[in-house]
Design a protein around this motif. Sequence first.
Motif, PDB file in Angstrom:
ATOM      1  N   ASP A  12       0.865  -1.171   0.000  1.00 33.78           N
ATOM      2  CA  ASP A  12       0.000   0.000   0.000  1.00 33.78           C
ATOM      3  C   ASP A  12       0.909   1.230   0.000  1.00 33.78           C
ATOM      4  N   SER A  14       0.403   4.305  -0.021  1.00 36.95           N
ATOM      5  CA  SER A  14       0.048   5.420   0.860  1.00 36.95           C
ATOM      6  C   SER A  14       0.581   5.232   2.270  1.00 36.95           C
ATOM      7  N   GLN A  15       0.901   3.989   2.637  1.00 42.56           N
ATOM      8  CA  GLN A  15       1.417   3.699   3.976  1.00 42.56           C
ATOM      9  C   GLN A  15       2.894   3.311   3.965  1.00 42.56           C
ATOM     10  N   VAL A 228      -1.270   0.230   7.834  1.00 43.29           N
ATOM     11  CA  VAL A 228      -2.258  -0.272   6.886  1.00 43.29           C
ATOM     12  C   VAL A 228      -3.559  -0.604   7.604  1.00 43.29           C
ATOM     13  N   GLU A 232      -7.224   1.127   7.072  1.00 46.60           N
ATOM     14  CA  GLU A 232      -8.400   0.344   6.689  1.00 46.60           C
ATOM     15  C   GLU A 232      -9.551   0.583   7.655  1.00 46.60           C
TER      16      GLU A 232
END
Length: 243
Positions: A12, A14-15, A228, A232
Amino acid sequence: MLPNDLSLPNIDQSQWRSADVETCAAAFTKQGATHKPKILLLYGSLRQRSFSRLVVEECARLLIAMGAEVKIFNPSGLPLPDDAEASHPKVQELRDLVTWSEGQVWCSPERHGSMTGIMKAQIDWIPLSLGAVRPTQGKTLAVMQVCGGSQSFNAVNQLRVLGRWMRMLTIPNQSSVAKAFLEFDDNDRIKPSGYYNRIVDVMEELMKFTLLTRDNADFLVDRYSERVESAEELMKRVNQNAL
């Protein structure tokens, strides 16, 4: 030989955080705290002449001389885990001290090839989380043991496992005092010896690691998997289509 495909399709982005030299340097060159390091010491015996307590008391003297603020928890009166509510005064005292601390020393006798139940009970009463706070995560830890016979490392090895489980930064050095009953004088002070010098080494190293890491603990224990998971959970909360 490196793989031909270096892509990371499961990441991911973005993380993703790059643990490069510049990022680490920026974290460790910021202005740090100037207060005395806060060190909590735990011992694992309630005997009147407890050698683990005497070692901890000597550690306290050394740490104070090195510039630390020190507190020792007395486990007498601490109930067995799950045999009382977390509101029990001794449990609250222990948890408050853990929260207060920036580093810790754990010293247990070796009994039946293991740490004592008294030592384990103290650690078992320390939760992995208090609300949204992990009370031990990122704090430094020194592990030590006293032996009734020949030198052993069973207790310190187990304490290291627990320190890792509690997400603590356990320092490399450690101390194991063999035949501890021979190592103290009539005033309950440890005699000059290689064992004593090793205790000094461990406290010196604990102070260094605490001073170097206490301002950067959040950075050091920041985890991709948890970032992450948090992202979520946030998406679930704000995604109206999921309602």
